[in-house]
Structure formats: C-alpha cells, structure tokens
Design a protein around this motif. Structure first.
Motif, PDB file in Angstrom:
ATOM      1  N   GLU A 152       0.749  -1.225   0.074  1.00 42.90           N
ATOM      2  CA  GLU A 152      -0.082   0.093  -0.078  1.00 42.90           C
ATOM      3  C   GLU A 152       0.807   1.427   0.061  1.00 42.90           C
ATOM      4  O   GLU A 152       0.611   2.201  -0.902  1.00 42.90           O
ATOM      5  CB  GLU A 152      -0.883  -0.056   1.282  1.00 42.90           C
ATOM      6  N   ASN A 193     -11.344  -9.469   1.692  1.00 44.04           N
ATOM      7  CA  ASN A 193     -11.580  -8.320   2.646  1.00 44.04           C
ATOM      8  C   ASN A 193     -10.586  -8.875   3.939  1.00 44.04           C
ATOM      9  O   ASN A 193      -9.754  -7.867   4.498  1.00 44.04           O
ATOM     10  CB  ASN A 193     -12.755  -8.198   3.295  1.00 44.04           C
ATOM     11  N   LYS A 198     -10.133  -3.121   3.561  1.00 43.31           N
ATOM     12  CA  LYS A 198     -10.228  -1.952   2.978  1.00 43.31           C
ATOM     13  C   LYS A 198      -9.597  -0.755   3.841  1.00 43.31           C
ATOM     14  O   LYS A 198      -8.994   0.197   3.434  1.00 43.31           O
ATOM     15  CB  LYS A 198     -12.005  -1.508   2.848  1.00 43.31           C
ATOM     16  N   ASP A 199      -9.735  -0.809   5.295  1.00 44.77           N
ATOM     17  CA  ASP A 199      -9.443   0.099   6.326  1.00 44.77           C
ATOM     18  C   ASP A 199      -7.739   0.035   6.285  1.00 44.77           C
ATOM     19  O   ASP A 199      -7.429   1.338   6.652  1.00 44.77           O
ATOM     20  CB  ASP A 199      -9.909  -0.275   7.784  1.00 44.77           C
ATOM     21  N   PRO A 202      -6.914   0.811   1.442  1.00 43.59           N
ATOM     22  CA  PRO A 202      -7.823   1.374   0.654  1.00 43.59           C
ATOM     23  C   PRO A 202      -7.636   1.518  -0.684  1.00 43.59           C
ATOM     24  O   PRO A 202      -8.396   1.425  -1.646  1.00 43.59           O
ATOM     25  CB  PRO A 202      -8.383   2.581   1.344  1.00 43.59           C
ATOM     26  N   LYS A 203      -6.229   1.812  -0.950  1.00 36.91           N
ATOM     27  CA  LYS A 203      -5.908   2.397  -2.289  1.00 36.91           C
ATOM     28  C   LYS A 203      -5.747   0.947  -3.177  1.00 36.91           C
ATOM     29  O   LYS A 203      -6.390   0.839  -4.482  1.00 36.91           O
ATOM     30  CB  LYS A 203      -4.513   2.755  -2.560  1.00 36.91           C
ATOM     31  N   VAL A 205      -7.187  -1.732  -2.426  1.00 36.55           N
ATOM     32  CA  VAL A 205      -8.671  -2.248  -2.664  1.00 36.55           C
ATOM     33  C   VAL A 205      -9.398  -1.612  -3.975  1.00 36.55           C
ATOM     34  O   VAL A 205      -9.940  -2.237  -4.847  1.00 36.55           O
ATOM     35  CB  VAL A 205      -9.669  -2.189  -1.412  1.00 36.55           C
ATOM     36  N   ALA A 206      -9.147  -0.497  -3.965  1.00 38.73           N
ATOM     37  CA  ALA A 206      -9.858   0.061  -5.085  1.00 38.73           C
ATOM     38  C   ALA A 206      -9.055  -0.099  -6.352  1.00 38.73           C
ATOM     39  O   ALA A 206      -9.867  -0.233  -7.192  1.00 38.73           O
ATOM     40  CB  ALA A 206      -9.517   1.932  -4.944  1.00 38.73           C
TER      41      ALA A 206
END
Lengths: 225, 205
Positions: A152, A193, A198-199, A202-203, A205-206
């Motif tokens: 990330e 997940n 996601k927490d 987040p990037k 996941v997107a």
C-alpha cells in the motif's frame, strides 16, 4: 488500396508468433498469463493437461526445468511463471514505458511472489489438518498484513495510489495484484477483505476493483473455467 | 549517468549478482555495506523490509532479481530480444531459486532438519538443476546462456556455482556438465569480472 491493406494485414498476421501455454486444468500459476492474453485479445493455445499427460510431457524434457507452466513461442520454450508473464506483457503492450517503472513493476511481482511462497507449496503438501490450519492462520494473521502495508505504501508513491500501480497506464502488475489476491481468497476459501482489508489498504482495494471493472477482463472472468 | 547506491550487509549473498553486473558493465556505484546492528533501524524505511535495495537518483528499488534485471537492462546485459530477455529471466529465476534452497538449509536451526535439507539440496536438487542448465547451454549453442554474448544470466549462474564449489569442489563436474563448467570459467575470465573478483571484500558469505 484494398489489396495493399489485405497484404499488410496478412503479413502482420503471418509475423505474429504462435503462443502455446501449457499447464494443468486449474488457474494456479498459469492464470495470470491467461488473463493477459484474454485481456489483450491475443490468440493463444490454452493447453490444460491431466496428470498422466504431464508425466508423459515431463519425460520428454520439453519443460526446461521440469515444471509447468511453459510458454512456447514459435518453438522456443519459456518457463517460470514470472518470465512468462513479463514476456507476455512486453509483447502485448502491458508493460511500463521507462526502465525505472519496469523495475518498480518487477519489484512488485517479486514481492507478490514472496507472499505466495509463504503459503505455497506447503499448503498443498501438508496433510495434517491441524498443522494446515495453523499454517493458514499464521499466513493470514502474521505474513500477509505486513506485506499489504508495504504494498500500500509503495503504491502510494505513484501519484498517491489513485491510478494504476506503476506509471500512468494499466500494466501486467495491476492484473498480477488482482490475480494474486483472487487466487489466495479462492484457495483459502476466505473473503478477500480478510486478506486485503479496506481500512488497511484502501488504495489497493480500489485498484483491484478498478482492474475487475475493465470490460475486457470482466468478460473473461465471467466465462473462465 | 544516474547515481547508484546499493545497500546490503557486508557479504555477497543476494546482492552479489548486482555487484557482478555493475562490475561487468564498468558502472560506478556506492557499495554500501551495513552491520547487522544497523539493520533494525534501517528496515522500516525500506520498501519491502529487506535488503538489498538500490537507490537510483532518489527512487528506491528492492528485490534483488528486479534490481539485477534493471541494472542489466540499462547496460546491455539483459538479452536483446523479448525472447532472450525471457530466457535470461527464467535462468536467473531458477538459479536464484536454488540459492534460496541453499539458504533455507543454511539458516535452519534444527540440526536434524538442516542435515536433511542440505543433503537434499546437494544430492538431488543440484544435480537436477545442473543438468537442466547444461541442456539450456547446449540449446543456445554459443557458450553463453542467452544470445551470443554474456548476459546477467551467465553472471547469476557463475555467482551461485562459485559459492557452491568454493566449499564443495565436486559440486560442478566438467565430466557431467562440461558446458556449465566451461561457462563458470568463461565468466571468471571476463576482464571486468576478474578485476572485481580480485578486489572485492573477502567475506564469509
């Protein structure tokens, strides 16, 4: 003019190498290669062997290092999945523009591989159910999170992590990230997940969602074995 | 020319392939070697929490195979065509995979398990990989693994085999794998490599 165009297209088709990918009848180590070929609409033979057929092929020594997948390009045989997908990326335009971007992409591919080897092949070899469960728990709780954190952070170095993983266009690295987490989630029968929260990421996941939404990939994912 | 700074421990290990590529290419770089005690403080600032890293004008690369591939590609040592590059990457991947097997055995704490792993590495894996590499050399038929000149694939194979034979001379047999044995000698004799070998720090690993 029509004849000139026909000749141009014919000789272009004639110059395209023939690609033959050989693996078992599962996704595993060949799926990323298949994804790249399908996404770019590049014709290839998708050979899926049964165990006995592999034993026969193995005996011929055709697979340079006794392993699958192999990719045959007009007779030359490439093995190791990373060399195969790097090659496919080069010939299908799914690679980066600059040497440093390519290096960052390679770095990510090696990082993904380092995550995978913490689980594979032990996960498939381990027969003791308790040990296997411990392996899985350790993988999900201890191995994956630090890597996800680093991935990330690395992603965010590229324009905040709001686009593609390297550079400014989609490359094989984006598909590799999608494929790795898709593979882990389906192999372990765990929600993605859990592996890519996601927490915490987040990037990433997107990014995975962005990859899945690519129409040509979406079409393949809906019909693939 | 960008500024290159390679950071690793004071040893050959996973960084030596990169040093060999820089040497063969005759490209200057800072060869930073840290003590183990310095590592915990440095670790969080590295992209993937491991060494080696290569800083190139501010960009930080990690993963030694990716770094090796990058430096090789910048210096004509990666192979010329996409197929050659793929074959080089394949060979580097395989020999580095074997090196990983050796390290796993080397760093195993359980003595019994260590003995088993070491035995398997030398008595099964090594002969198999040697034979497969010999076949690749035979196929390419130029004396080098890829194309008609030295590439980082040759340097990577030299790196691992020179380590292995330093402690186990019988591990590379000119009778069983003549092309492979010849390749190791050829790399050793490359003037730029020979110069590096004569002046590189002598370390245990």
């Amino acid at each position: 003019l029509a004849r000139v165009l026909h000749t141009h297209f014919y000789s272009r088709r004639a110059r395209m190498p023939s690609y033959k990918l050989t693996y078992f009848d599962v996704r595993g180590r060949a799926e990323l290669a298949r994804i790249l070929f399908h996404y770019t609409n590049t014709p290839f033979e998708d050979i899926r062997l049964k165990r006995e057929e592999w034993e026969q092929l193995k005996a011929t020594g055709k697979a340079p290092f006794g392993l699958l997948p192999i990719l045959e390009v007009d007779g030359t045989v490439i093995s190791t999945s990373v060399a195969i997908v790097t090659y496919i990326a080069e010939v299908t335009g799914l690679t980066s523009d600059t040497p440093l971007e390519r290096a960052r992409g390679n770095m990510m591919m090696d990082g993904l591989h380092d995550v995978a080897v913490a689980l594979i092949p032990n996960y498939f070899i381990e027969k003791d159910e308790a040990k296997k469960a411990e392996l899985v728990t350790n993988f999900i709780d201890k191995v994956v999170p630090p890597w996800v954190e680093k991935f990330e952070a690395f992603f965010k170095l590229n324009g905040g992590g709001d686009g593609w993983f390297v550079g400014s266009k989609v490359t094989y690295v984006d598909f590799a990230i999608f494929n790795m987490f898709d593979f882990l989630s389906s192999t372990l029968q765990k929600d993605i997940n859990l592996l890519l929260p996601k927490d915490k990421a987040p990037k990433l996941v997107a990014l995975v969602e962005r990859v899945k939404a690519l129409p040509a990939l979406d079409a393949y994912l809906k019909k693939r074995p | 020319m960008p500024s290159y700074k390679l950071t690793y421990f004071n040893g050959r290990g996973r960084a030596e392939i990169i040093r060999l590529i820089f040497a063969q290419a005759k490209v200057a770089y800072e060869d930073k070697r840290i003590e183990f005690a310095e590592w915990p403080a440095l670790k969080p600032s590295t992209p993937f929490g491991c060494l080696p890293i290569l800083e190139v004008d501010g960009t930080v690369l990690s993963e030694s195979k990716a770094i090796a591939s990058y430096v090789a590609s910048e210096n004509g040592l990666q192979g010329n065509t996409n197929l050659e590059k793929a074959r080089a990457q394949m060979i580097v991947g395989v020999i580095r995979g074997f090196q990983d097997t050796l390290y796993t055995a080397l760093f195993e704490k359980d003595e019994a398990k260590k003995a088993t792993l070491t035995k398997k590495a030398f008595e099964e894996t090594l002969p198999t990989v040697s034979g497969q590499l010999e076949a690749q050399l035979k196929q390419n038929a130029t004396g080098w693994f890829v194309g008609e000149k030295v590439t980082y694939a040759d340097l990577a194979v030299f790196d691992v085999f020179s380590e292995v034979t330093a402690k186990n001379p019988a591990a590379l047999s000119a009778e069983k794998t003549p092309l492979l044995a010849a390749l190791v000698e050829k790399v050793k004799a490359l003037p730029n490599v020979a110069e590096w070998l004569s002046k590189r720090p002598q370390t245990g690993m």
